[in-house]
Design an enzyme around this catalytic site. Structure first.
Site: not given
Lengths: 139, 361
Positions: B226, B228, B230, B248, B282
């Site tokens: 999710g 960065t 978080t 990730e 991403c």
């Protein structure tokens, strides 16, 4: 450099009928922005890309590596040694040369810097979800 | 209206709070189903179930565990079209993409790890005639898996498949923006005969369910994909508890195009790497650097190709781009486009950094 130009896109799309309240954005291409502005440093995560010219390998590497992120990079060249040289200097967990999103599930998947910690994929993931214990027996 | 349910101890259940969250179809902007608004009580029940299931699941022969996960993989394949349509409606991605990428990859993830576990081996290190070392690997216990909205079933399965295959029980949370296919997976897990408590799926907000998973003392490993921001929050909670962490997070990927490239291939693939899944991957390349001698040529070819892309109803196969996943995310993207208009020089602006919350990538 001349100012920012939106070459195509840049707007919400309003469709008709049952889709009139749907969330659609035109694919957007922007040029004329410096590499260190927020549009080029922060993750937008949508259909928005920027174009930037470069003259030398050194220059483009400094642009490419200038963000806090380090997930993936794509490289287009037919020059074998340049491909190896540039791939080696990129601060990214994944580098694709002359392709994109070509995945072998056995390979380590993940990013450097603010793009993450650890790798998924292959035995990396099975190792992550297990704990190691070493047992030493004197003969 | 359809109510999604949690999956705890082998059963589909309502959240203890009795509350639900609206689930939007991004293609129409309308609410089309309801998501459990679960909290730490539901997570606590899932952990109790996982703890009870762990001794049997971890002691099961690898071949047996593998066979159950292969069965689950086959069931998803059997229902591929139904899953693809559900993923498209829930996320806004074109159904052709869900049909050719998302769901086939979820099938592969389970199959890949079900078979990979059969090939795990451990090492021994002999110290001549003095001693011998051998190293064993055992499952951690209960793994927490938290996945994002952009590739919902694809990334959900990418985490829970290796966790289950290596003998762990799992408490998982899909994104509350795109919970549907994870819910459908729980129905298939029951059909496949995955023992109760081995896989638990709790739906709801990251700030409640995600946080409860990360903070639960009996969940010893957390795998998260999710945003960065978080990831930072998760580290802050999990690090002092010495949990194993796999994160990730975001990206701002460069796409470097040298003058000696295969021009046509570079243009064609750059269209895909820029705009696949509405740019909500991403791995998409968002900064395209072009060697100056071909800058104008590349620009005009690229713009020409992108102008041909059709955006619209995700269920219509002639559209190449579908809808953006949610209204807040669409607004965030439009704000960034607006911001870019003030950045041509080194114009300083006061745009506040957008917080991704617990649910996005």
């Amino acid at each position: 450099m001349k100012g920012e130009t939106i070459l195509t896109g840049g707007k919400r799309i309003h469709l008709g009928g049952i889709h009139s309240e749907g969330y659609y954005i035109e694919p957007t291409i922007i040029e004329g922005l410096p590499h260190d502005c927020r549009t080029n440093q922060e993750e937008i995560f949508g259909p928005v890309v920027t174009l930037q010219p470069f003259d030398t390998e050194e220059e483009v590497l400094s642009y490419a590596n200038s963000t806090t992120y380090g997930l993936a990079a794509t490289l287009w060249t037919q020059h074998l040694t340049r491909a190896h040289r540039v791939a080696g200097k990129l601060h990214n967990g994944i580098v694709w040369v002359n392709c994109w999103l070509l995945r072998d599930l056995r390979t380590p998947f993940g990013g450097m810097k603010a793009s993450g910690v650890g790798r998924e994929g292959g035995f990396e993931a099975l190792n992550f979800f297990t704990e190691e214990k070493n047992i030493c027996i004197k003969l | 209206m359809q109510k999604i349910q949690n999956y705890i101890n082998g059963k589909l259940t309502a959240p203890l709070s009795g509350k639900y969250i609206d689930n939007y179809n991004p293609a129409t902007g309308q609410v089309y189903s309801l998501i459990p608004d679960s909290d730490e009580q539901d997570v606590a029940l899932a952990v109790i179930a996982a703890e009870a299931a762990f001794p049997v699941w971890s002691a099961m022969r690898t071949e047996e565990r593998s066979a159950l996960l292969i069965r689950l993989s086959e069931l998803i394949e059997k229902h591929l079209e139904r899953f693809a349509v559900a993923e498209s409606i829930d996320n806004g991605k074109p159904v052709w993409l869900a049909r050719t990428v998302d769901i086939p990859r979820a099938v592969s993830n389970f199959h890949f790890y079900a078979t990979a576990a059969l090939h795990m081996s451990t090492e021994a290190h002999a110290m001549g005639d003095i001693a011998i070392n051998y190293t064993v690997r055992t499952p951690i216990g209960i793994a927490g898996c938290i996945s994002p909205w952009n590739l919902p079933l694809y990334l959900f399965s990418w985490k829970i498949a290796p966790a289950l295959a290596s003998g762990n029980c799992v408490v998982a949370k899909p994104s509350e923006i795109t919970p549907m296919t994870a819910f459908m997976l729980s129905e298939l897990a029951i059909e496949a005969g995955i023992p109760p408590g081995v896989l638990n799926i709790i739906h709801g907000h990251g700030t409640k369910v995600g946080k409860a998973i990360v903070a639960h003392p009996k969940i010893q490993a957390v795998s998260f994909t999710g945003g960065t921001k978080t990831g930072e929050e998760i580290s802050r909670i999990a690090a002092p508890m010495f949990k194993k962490l796999s994160l990730e997070l975001g990206g701002k990927n460069p796409n470097i195009i040298f003058a000696d490239c295969d021009f046509d291939k570079a243009v064609k693939t750059t269209v895909r790497s820029s705009f696949s899944n509405q740019g909500e991957i991403c791995l998409c390349g968002s900064r395209i650097f072009i060697e100056r001698s071909i800058y104008d040529k590349f620009k005009s070819a690229f713009v020409q190709e992108v102008k041909k892309l059709k955006t619209g109803d995700p269920l219509d196969d002639t559209n190449w781009l579908g809808a953006i996943v949610s209204k807040p995310h669409m607004e965030k993207i439009l704000h960034y486009i607006d911001l870019s208009k003030h950045e041509g020089g080194n114009y300083f602006n006061r745009w506040k950094t957008y917080s991704f919350g617990w649910h996005s990538q």
